[in-house]
Each structure stands twice: as C-alpha cells, then as structure tokens.
Design a protein around this motif. Structure first.
Motif, PDB file in Angstrom:
ATOM      1  N   ASN A  65      64.466  29.304  66.412  1.00  0.00           N
ATOM      2  CA  ASN A  65      63.181  29.244  67.169  1.00  0.00           C
ATOM      3  C   ASN A  65      62.536  27.884  66.891  1.00  0.00           C
ATOM      4  N   ALA A  66      62.756  27.320  65.629  1.00  0.00           N
ATOM      5  CA  ALA A  66      62.211  25.771  65.366  1.00  0.00           C
ATOM      6  C   ALA A  66      62.687  24.885  66.194  1.00  0.00           C
ATOM      7  N   ALA A  67      64.207  24.969  66.327  1.00  0.00           N
ATOM      8  CA  ALA A  67      64.948  23.928  67.037  1.00  0.00           C
ATOM      9  C   ALA A  67      64.513  23.953  68.393  1.00  0.00           C
ATOM     10  N   ARG A  68      64.278  25.137  68.984  1.00  0.00           N
ATOM     11  CA  ARG A  68      64.132  25.293  70.580  1.00  0.00           C
ATOM     12  C   ARG A  68      62.706  24.627  70.708  1.00  0.00           C
ATOM     13  N   GLU A  69      61.751  24.964  69.791  1.00  0.00           N
ATOM     14  CA  GLU A  69      60.260  24.532  70.044  1.00  0.00           C
ATOM     15  C   GLU A  69      60.310  23.053  69.676  1.00  0.00           C
ATOM     16  N   GLN A  70      60.684  22.541  68.643  1.00  0.00           N
ATOM     17  CA  GLN A  70      60.326  21.078  67.903  1.00  0.00           C
ATOM     18  C   GLN A  70      61.084  20.214  68.897  1.00  0.00           C
ATOM     19  N   ALA A  71      62.144  20.293  69.591  1.00  0.00           N
ATOM     20  CA  ALA A  71      63.048  19.410  70.304  1.00  0.00           C
ATOM     21  C   ALA A  71      62.156  18.758  71.220  1.00  0.00           C
ATOM     22  N   ASP A  72      61.294  19.409  72.002  1.00  0.00           N
ATOM     23  CA  ASP A  72      60.473  18.952  73.021  1.00  0.00           C
ATOM     24  C   ASP A  72      59.664  17.962  72.554  1.00  0.00           C
ATOM     25  N   HIS A  73      58.759  18.465  71.421  1.00  0.00           N
ATOM     26  CA  HIS A  73      57.806  17.718  70.974  1.00  0.00           C
ATOM     27  C   HIS A  73      58.028  16.649  69.729  1.00  0.00           C
ATOM     28  N   PHE A  74      58.664  17.062  68.744  1.00  0.00           N
ATOM     29  CA  PHE A  74      58.988  16.055  67.588  1.00  0.00           C
ATOM     30  C   PHE A  74      60.516  15.981  67.358  1.00  0.00           C
ATOM     31  N   PRO A  75      61.264  15.501  68.331  1.00  0.00           N
ATOM     32  CA  PRO A  75      62.968  15.319  68.357  1.00  0.00           C
ATOM     33  C   PRO A  75      63.680  14.636  67.195  1.00  0.00           C
ATOM     34  N   THR A  76      62.706  13.793  66.529  1.00  0.00           N
ATOM     35  CA  THR A  76      63.142  13.173  65.416  1.00  0.00           C
ATOM     36  C   THR A  76      63.153  13.592  64.300  1.00  0.00           C
ATOM     37  N   GLU A  77      62.085  14.743  64.115  1.00  0.00           N
ATOM     38  CA  GLU A  77      61.767  15.127  62.873  1.00  0.00           C
ATOM     39  C   GLU A  77      62.657  16.214  62.366  1.00  0.00           C
ATOM     40  N   PRO A  78      62.972  16.260  61.174  1.00  0.00           N
ATOM     41  CA  PRO A  78      64.152  17.372  60.925  1.00  0.00           C
ATOM     42  C   PRO A  78      63.179  18.619  60.411  1.00  0.00           C
ATOM     43  N   ILE A  79      64.159  19.723  60.488  1.00  0.00           N
ATOM     44  CA  ILE A  79      63.892  21.112  60.010  1.00  0.00           C
ATOM     45  C   ILE A  79      64.444  21.367  58.801  1.00  0.00           C
ATOM     46  N   VAL A  80      63.797  21.577  57.703  1.00  0.00           N
ATOM     47  CA  VAL A  80      64.223  21.846  56.561  1.00  0.00           C
ATOM     48  C   VAL A  80      64.529  23.240  56.060  1.00  0.00           C
ATOM     49  N   VAL A  81      65.688  23.719  55.508  1.00  0.00           N
ATOM     50  CA  VAL A  81      66.026  24.891  55.221  1.00  0.00           C
ATOM     51  C   VAL A  81      66.284  24.674  53.628  1.00  0.00           C
ATOM     52  N   ARG A  82      65.460  25.803  53.140  1.00  0.00           N
ATOM     53  CA  ARG A  82      65.430  25.762  51.670  1.00  0.00           C
ATOM     54  C   ARG A  82      65.855  27.070  51.208  1.00  0.00           C
ATOM     55  N   LEU A  83      66.573  27.283  50.231  1.00  0.00           N
ATOM     56  CA  LEU A  83      66.975  28.626  49.434  1.00  0.00           C
ATOM     57  C   LEU A  83      66.332  28.363  48.079  1.00  0.00           C
ATOM     58  N   ILE A  84      65.938  29.466  47.513  1.00  0.00           N
ATOM     59  CA  ILE A  84      65.356  29.560  46.107  1.00  0.00           C
ATOM     60  C   ILE A  84      65.794  30.931  45.826  1.00  0.00           C
ATOM     61  N   LEU A  85      65.824  31.127  44.289  1.00  0.00           N
ATOM     62  CA  LEU A  85      65.800  32.629  43.820  1.00  0.00           C
ATOM     63  C   LEU A  85      64.344  32.836  43.375  1.00  0.00           C
ATOM     64  N   THR A  86      63.922  34.186  43.923  1.00  0.00           N
ATOM     65  CA  THR A  86      62.443  34.624  43.183  1.00  0.00           C
ATOM     66  C   THR A  86      62.673  34.877  41.919  1.00  0.00           C
ATOM     67  N   SER A  87      61.673  35.040  41.091  1.00  0.00           N
ATOM     68  CA  SER A  87      61.649  35.573  39.665  1.00  0.00           C
ATOM     69  C   SER A  87      62.422  36.687  39.557  1.00  0.00           C
ATOM     70  N   GLN A  88      62.458  37.671  40.606  1.00  0.00           N
ATOM     71  CA  GLN A  88      63.406  38.957  40.410  1.00  0.00           C
ATOM     72  C   GLN A  88      64.905  38.606  40.876  1.00  0.00           C
ATOM     73  N   GLY A  89      65.191  37.611  41.007  1.00  0.00           N
ATOM     74  CA  GLY A  89      66.490  37.057  41.415  1.00  0.00           C
ATOM     75  C   GLY A  89      66.793  37.269  42.838  1.00  0.00           C
ATOM     76  N   ARG A  90      65.880  37.628  43.750  1.00  0.00           N
ATOM     77  CA  ARG A  90      66.286  37.749  45.152  1.00  0.00           C
ATOM     78  C   ARG A  90      66.236  36.336  45.877  1.00  0.00           C
ATOM     79  N   PRO A  91      67.143  36.195  46.880  1.00  0.00           N
ATOM     80  CA  PRO A  91      67.088  35.003  47.662  1.00  0.00           C
ATOM     81  C   PRO A  91      65.940  34.829  48.443  1.00  0.00           C
ATOM     82  N   ARG A  92      65.407  33.840  48.300  1.00  0.00           N
ATOM     83  CA  ARG A  92      64.144  33.568  49.514  1.00  0.00           C
ATOM     84  C   ARG A  92      64.541  32.152  50.379  1.00  0.00           C
ATOM     85  N   PHE A  93      64.486  32.504  51.570  1.00  0.00           N
ATOM     86  CA  PHE A  93      64.670  31.222  52.616  1.00  0.00           C
ATOM     87  C   PHE A  93      63.635  30.845  53.296  1.00  0.00           C
ATOM     88  N   GLU A  94      63.294  29.443  53.132  1.00  0.00           N
ATOM     89  CA  GLU A  94      62.169  28.948  53.648  1.00  0.00           C
ATOM     90  C   GLU A  94      62.486  27.755  54.712  1.00  0.00           C
TER      91      GLU A  94
END
Length: 144
Positions: A65-94
């Motif tokens: 979704n971000a790539a589709r929308e952002q390409a027209d408006h901010f084509p040189t700005e990156p999209i950042v994918v982050r992975l962390i583990l919550t305090s319960q050890g669950r994967p959280r994706f941002e």
C-alpha cells in the motif's frame, strides 16, 4: 521522512536477540518482495520459522500500500520496515512511510483484483493499527 535510524540495527548486522532490525526499501514494485524476504529471513534467525508465512503477509501488505501511494508523491523517500519483539516475545512489524493516505479496510466485490490486504492482515495479526506523526509520516504496525 527524516527519522534518524542510525541507532537501530541494519539488515546486514548479526541478529539481535530482541529482533530489533530494519530495512529501507524504495517505493516501487520491488518493495513488497524485499520486505517479505527480509521478514522471512529474520523470523528464521529468531527461531520462529513457523511464523514466516504470516509474518511475510503482515509486513508486506502495508509495504504494498505504501509503495503504491508514495511512488507518486515522494518517489525518493524510502519505506522503512522494522521488526521488533514485544515484551511478550511476539513479533511486531512497523512500516513507516510518508504516503498521504491512511490505511483502511475496504469492502470489495468478489471480482476485485485488489483491496483485500488489510482484511488479510486483520485475519492473521493479533492486532494492528497506525499512527501519524507531525510532517505526515505514518507508521502502520501489526503484532502476531
């Protein structure tokens, strides 16, 4: 998207026991595939191979979704994918981008070829939401 990412681990650093890593991708057609590969590899490195399919879906749909929308408006700005583990050890994706739209589930016909991504994320993730920061930067997050 002038967020300082220098204190976070890079994709090519050794795995962090907390899972805190990120990947920057350009807003183009390759972005979802790059995000899926990154997330699958990290889930295996974190000892959660059984979650790789769900993790790849939950991370790549917001990137799509971000790539589709952002390409027209901010084509040189990156999209950042982050992975962390919550305090319960669950994967959280941002997924952080500067695309102007906000994520929303849509009702689509059975013939529609697009529009089901967030419904899939909702079905797989324990929870998800998004937050917009000053300057228009938004982060869509989901936890497995």
């Amino acid at each position: 998207m002038s967020e300082n990412l220098t204190t976070r681990k890079r994709d090519d650093d050794p795995p962090s026991p907390t899972g805190d890593t990120f990947l920057s991708v350009p807003p183009n057609r390759e972005a979802p595939g790059l995000a899926r590969a990154f997330v699958k590899r990290r889930m295996r490195e974190l000892g959660m191979p059984e979650l790789t399919g769900d993790a790849a879906l939950v991370a790549s749909e917001p990137v799509t979704n971000a790539a589709r929308e952002q390409a027209d408006h901010f084509p040189t700005e990156p999209i950042v994918v982050r992975l962390i583990l919550t305090s319960q050890g669950r994967p959280r994706f941002e997924v952080t981008d500067c695309a102007p739209g906000s994520p929303r589930r849509r009702n689509v016909s059975s013939e529609a070829e697009t529009g089901r991504g967030l419904a899939l994320v909702s079905a797989v993730a324990r929870r998800w939401d998004f937050a917009r920061r000053p300057g228009g930067v938004k982060t869509v997050w989901a936890e497995l």
